[in-house]
Design a protein around this motif. Structure first.
Motif, PDB file in Angstrom:
ATOM      1  N   ALA A   3      10.257  69.775  21.292  1.00  0.00           N
ATOM      2  CA  ALA A   3       9.194  68.947  20.788  1.00  0.00           C
ATOM      3  C   ALA A   3       9.165  67.542  21.429  1.00  0.00           C
ATOM      4  O   ALA A   3       7.898  67.373  21.477  1.00  0.00           O
ATOM      5  N   HIS A   4      10.134  67.218  22.078  1.00  0.00           N
ATOM      6  CA  HIS A   4       9.949  65.886  23.004  1.00  0.00           C
ATOM      7  C   HIS A   4       8.993  66.312  24.361  1.00  0.00           C
ATOM      8  O   HIS A   4       8.194  65.470  24.682  1.00  0.00           O
ATOM      9  N   ASN A   5       9.532  67.611  24.827  1.00  0.00           N
ATOM     10  CA  ASN A   5       8.824  68.195  26.098  1.00  0.00           C
ATOM     11  C   ASN A   5       7.276  68.281  25.539  1.00  0.00           C
ATOM     12  O   ASN A   5       6.267  68.035  26.318  1.00  0.00           O
ATOM     13  N   ASP A   6       6.737  68.868  24.458  1.00  0.00           N
ATOM     14  CA  ASP A   6       5.607  69.057  23.849  1.00  0.00           C
ATOM     15  C   ASP A   6       4.742  67.735  23.850  1.00  0.00           C
ATOM     16  O   ASP A   6       3.609  67.484  24.242  1.00  0.00           O
ATOM     17  N   ALA A   7       5.417  66.761  23.303  1.00  0.00           N
ATOM     18  CA  ALA A   7       4.863  65.266  23.080  1.00  0.00           C
ATOM     19  C   ALA A   7       4.542  64.848  24.397  1.00  0.00           C
ATOM     20  O   ALA A   7       3.530  64.120  24.654  1.00  0.00           O
ATOM     21  N   GLU A   8       5.453  64.860  25.221  1.00  0.00           N
ATOM     22  CA  GLU A   8       5.391  64.559  26.729  1.00  0.00           C
ATOM     23  C   GLU A   8       3.913  65.006  27.575  1.00  0.00           C
ATOM     24  O   GLU A   8       3.260  64.552  28.237  1.00  0.00           O
ATOM     25  N   ASN A   9       4.144  66.484  27.174  1.00  0.00           N
ATOM     26  CA  ASN A   9       2.783  67.212  27.869  1.00  0.00           C
ATOM     27  C   ASN A   9       1.388  66.804  27.288  1.00  0.00           C
ATOM     28  O   ASN A   9       0.644  66.616  27.971  1.00  0.00           O
ATOM     29  N   LEU A  10       1.553  66.624  25.825  1.00  0.00           N
ATOM     30  CA  LEU A  10       0.344  66.184  25.142  1.00  0.00           C
ATOM     31  C   LEU A  10      -0.094  64.888  25.648  1.00  0.00           C
ATOM     32  O   LEU A  10      -1.326  64.563  26.116  1.00  0.00           O
ATOM     33  N   VAL A  11       0.962  63.917  26.116  1.00  0.00           N
ATOM     34  CA  VAL A  11       0.351  62.513  26.733  1.00  0.00           C
ATOM     35  C   VAL A  11       0.002  62.839  27.970  1.00  0.00           C
ATOM     36  O   VAL A  11      -0.900  62.137  28.394  1.00  0.00           O
ATOM     37  N   PHE A  12       0.669  63.245  29.027  1.00  0.00           N
ATOM     38  CA  PHE A  12       0.148  63.959  30.242  1.00  0.00           C
ATOM     39  C   PHE A  12      -1.212  64.453  30.143  1.00  0.00           C
ATOM     40  O   PHE A  12      -2.080  63.951  31.083  1.00  0.00           O
ATOM     41  N   ASP A  13      -1.532  65.416  29.395  1.00  0.00           N
ATOM     42  CA  ASP A  13      -2.809  65.832  29.092  1.00  0.00           C
ATOM     43  C   ASP A  13      -3.669  65.144  28.903  1.00  0.00           C
ATOM     44  O   ASP A  13      -4.930  64.985  29.754  1.00  0.00           O
ATOM     45  N   ARG A  14      -3.468  63.916  27.738  1.00  0.00           N
ATOM     46  CA  ARG A  14      -4.568  63.262  27.652  1.00  0.00           C
ATOM     47  C   ARG A  14      -4.760  62.057  28.636  1.00  0.00           C
ATOM     48  O   ARG A  14      -5.812  61.590  28.876  1.00  0.00           O
TER      49      ARG A  14
END
Length: 97
Positions: A3-14
């Motif tokens: 979940a932490h990696n998913d959140a980081e990926n979302l932030v990076f994508d944004r």
């Protein structure tokens, strides 16, 4: 951890999408600023936005350009000339997060 990696990926994508959007806005400003003086006046913006192709491109960026005078006054700091920073920051403000 996933979940932490998913959140980081979302932030990076944004952040990537925002950077790409900012580059597009900068390119638009440079195209509007055909004199390359770093400033766009209300008249210059109005004449460019009168072109249906340009207006359609703004629509693809989710920027409503129906009233070019209102758009200019939203983006300009009040001195009658809009800089690239005013343009980009103003559009980003209008779009929200």
């Amino acid at each position: 951890d996933a979940a932490h990696n998913d959140a980081e990926n979302l932030v990076f994508d944004r952040l990537k999408k925002k950077a790409s959007y900012v580059r597009k806005l900068q390119d638009i400003f440079k195209a509007i600023d055909n004199t390359s003086d770093g400033m766009v006046t209300e008249d210059k913006l109005t004449s460019v936005l009168a072109n249906p192709t340009v207006a359609a491109y703004f629509q693809t960026l989710d920027v409503d350009v129906v009233d070019s005078a209102a758009l200019f006054h939203l983006l300009d700091n009040g001195d009658g000339e809009m800089t690239m920073d005013e343009f980009v920051e103003g559009i980003l403000r209008c779009k929200g997060p």
